[in-house]
Design a protein around this motif. Structure first.
Motif, PDB file in Angstrom:
ATOM      1  N   SER A 167       0.877  -1.090  -0.117  1.00 28.76           N
ATOM      2  CA  SER A 167      -0.158   0.449  -0.381  1.00 28.76           C
ATOM      3  C   SER A 167       1.006   1.359   0.581  1.00 28.76           C
ATOM      4  CB  SER A 167      -1.005  -0.089   0.903  1.00 28.76           C
ATOM      5  OG  SER A 167      -1.728   1.421   1.061  1.00 28.76           O
ATOM      6  N   ILE A 168       0.297   2.186   0.093  1.00 32.68           N
ATOM      7  CA  ILE A 168       0.753   3.523  -0.109  1.00 32.68           C
ATOM      8  C   ILE A 168       1.367   4.152   1.583  1.00 32.68           C
ATOM      9  CG2 ILE A 168       0.548   5.894  -0.627  1.00 32.68           C
ATOM     10  CD1 ILE A 168       1.175   3.917  -3.318  1.00 32.68           C
ATOM     11  N   ASN A 169       2.681   4.070   1.983  1.00 28.89           N
ATOM     12  CA  ASN A 169       3.265   5.349   2.943  1.00 28.89           C
ATOM     13  C   ASN A 169       2.438   6.575   2.591  1.00 28.89           C
ATOM     14  OD1 ASN A 169       4.053   6.657   4.609  1.00 28.89           O
ATOM     15  ND2 ASN A 169       5.734   5.368   5.579  1.00 28.89           N
ATOM     16  N   TRP A 170       1.343   7.415   3.462  1.00 24.44           N
ATOM     17  CA  TRP A 170       0.956   8.271   2.744  1.00 24.44           C
ATOM     18  C   TRP A 170       2.349   9.289   3.057  1.00 24.44           C
ATOM     19  CZ3 TRP A 170      -2.576   8.371  -1.181  1.00 24.44           C
ATOM     20  CH2 TRP A 170      -2.818   7.096  -1.107  1.00 24.44           C
ATOM     21  N   GLN A 171       2.386   8.757   4.670  1.00 27.65           N
ATOM     22  CA  GLN A 171       4.081  10.299   4.754  1.00 27.65           C
ATOM     23  C   GLN A 171       4.864  10.599   3.919  1.00 27.65           C
ATOM     24  OE1 GLN A 171       4.984   8.700   8.579  1.00 27.65           O
ATOM     25  NE2 GLN A 171       3.704  10.202   9.497  1.00 27.65           N
ATOM     26  N   THR A 172       5.276   9.609   3.120  1.00 29.66           N
ATOM     27  CA  THR A 172       6.019   9.531   2.307  1.00 29.66           C
ATOM     28  C   THR A 172       5.166   9.906   0.553  1.00 29.66           C
ATOM     29  OG1 THR A 172       6.556   6.819   1.733  1.00 29.66           O
ATOM     30  CG2 THR A 172       7.785   8.488   3.454  1.00 29.66           C
ATOM     31  N   GLY A 173       4.192   9.411   0.313  1.00 28.86           N
ATOM     32  CA  GLY A 173       3.542   8.859  -1.225  1.00 28.86           C
ATOM     33  C   GLY A 173       4.311   7.445  -1.501  1.00 28.86           C
ATOM     34  N   GLU A 174       5.587   6.338  -1.161  1.00 31.03           N
ATOM     35  CA  GLU A 174       6.017   6.170  -1.406  1.00 31.03           C
ATOM     36  C   GLU A 174       4.718   4.522  -1.498  1.00 31.03           C
ATOM     37  OE1 GLU A 174       9.607   5.147   0.278  1.00 31.03           O
ATOM     38  OE2 GLU A 174      10.267   7.159  -1.753  1.00 31.03           O
ATOM     39  N   ASP A 202       7.925   0.568   8.488  1.00 40.52           N
ATOM     40  CA  ASP A 202       6.907   1.541   7.106  1.00 40.52           C
ATOM     41  C   ASP A 202       5.875  -0.198   6.654  1.00 40.52           C
ATOM     42  OD1 ASP A 202       7.669   4.446   6.786  1.00 40.52           O
ATOM     43  OD2 ASP A 202       8.927   4.168   5.874  1.00 40.52           O
ATOM     44  N   GLU A 205       3.533  -0.874   9.202  1.00 36.52           N
ATOM     45  CA  GLU A 205       2.593   0.591   8.957  1.00 36.52           C
ATOM     46  C   GLU A 205       1.667  -0.728   8.410  1.00 36.52           C
ATOM     47  OE1 GLU A 205      -0.413   3.221   8.356  1.00 36.52           O
ATOM     48  OE2 GLU A 205       1.501   2.547   7.092  1.00 36.52           O
ATOM     49  N   VAL A 206       2.080  -0.925   6.530  1.00 35.82           N
ATOM     50  CA  VAL A 206       1.239  -0.770   5.534  1.00 35.82           C
ATOM     51  C   VAL A 206       1.029  -2.152   5.922  1.00 35.82           C
ATOM     52  CG1 VAL A 206       2.348   0.660   3.540  1.00 35.82           C
ATOM     53  CG2 VAL A 206       3.084  -1.728   4.082  1.00 35.82           C
ATOM     54  N   ARG A 209      -2.258  -1.750   8.946  1.00 33.63           N
ATOM     55  CA  ARG A 209      -3.386  -0.685   8.687  1.00 33.63           C
ATOM     56  C   ARG A 209      -4.729  -1.242   7.270  1.00 33.63           C
ATOM     57  NH1 ARG A 209      -3.123   2.226   4.299  1.00 33.63           N
ATOM     58  NH2 ARG A 209      -0.654   2.856   3.979  1.00 33.63           N
TER      59      ARG A 209
END
Length: 242
Positions: A167-174, A202, A205-206, A209
């Motif tokens: 998934s997307i890490n929304w803090q980095t956009g990666e 990270d 986290e994804v 989530r």
């Protein structure tokens, strides 16, 4: 043959396209397959198990595995007729010596299966809720049906994960991949805070989530397991601390 199919749960498995594979295995020729399977189980364990029990367990596991492959292929947009074309290759696959050894090695010296728990959230197998075989990288995305791409997942994690890879890490956009039970150390990416699974990376986290580790219902379930001494299990602690 019919008796074996009934014990494996195949007669109740409606819509199983790969049923002919299990029907072939249930014939007399299956005795040789079971004999090879026994070679992969330590002698100490064989003394505690009946040959019939192992055949039943292996048959049920294969049924669930074939259902999983079928679901992945359907998820990739294949029709029933297209899926049927995989029948012969799968027959050869389950007769492969390496596959038999993997099944036989599913027993450790303490007479316990290698993983009686979800390898994502560490939820233990309890009565009425067994783990499923999961393709870490789904067939849809080219994942192989080999030991290094398979793991155990509870129904909750399996449903949430689906065929996703990350998934997307929304803090980095990666784009970040999911935790891989075959190559990653659980304790590096997660930690237990009582009934809550906290992420530490990270990747953690994804995974936490998207697989919804900490929904209210799942936290309540873990709290109940903690109260009854079932979480984290001895197998889970090995994943956390190894």
């Amino acid at each position: 043959m019919l008796e074996s199919l009934a014990m494996w749960g195949v007669t109740q498995a409606t819509g199983l396209i790969f049923k002919p594979i299990l029907e072939d295995l249930a014939k007399d020729a299956a005795k040789d397959w079971a004999k090879d399977l026994l070679k992969g189980i330590p002698g100490k364990i064989l003394k505690k198990l009946k040959k019939e029990d192992i055949e039943i367990a292996a048959g049920k596991a294969l049924k669930e595995f074939l259902q999983l492959v079928q679901e992945d292929l359907k998820g990739g947009g294949l029709s029933d007729d297209e899926i049927k074309k995989y029948t012969q290759p799968l027959k050869q696959f389950i007769k492969n010596q390496e596959v038999k050894e993997v099944l036989g090695n599913a027993f450790k010296n303490d007479n316990q299966a290698i993983a009686h728990l979800c390898e994502y959230c560490l939820y233990p197998e309890v009565e009425g809720l067994s783990c499923q075989v999961d393709h870490i990288i789904s067939v849809k995305h080219g994942g192989a049906t080999t030991a290094d791409n398979l793991c155990y997942a509870c129904i909750f994690c399996n449903l949430q994960k689906g065929t996703d890879l990350g998934s997307i890490n929304w803090q980095t956009g990666e784009l970040v991949r999911f935790f891989n039970p075959r190559r990653d150390f659980w304790g590096e990416h997660f930690r237990l805070d009582e009934a809550v699974i906290q992420h530490q990376t990270d990747i953690g986290e994804v995974t936490a989530r998207i697989l919804d580790f900490n929904s209210d219902d799942r936290i309540i379930e873990r709290q109940a397991l903690i109260a009854s001494g079932q979480y984290p299990s001895a197998s889970a602690l090995k994943q956390i601390n190894k």
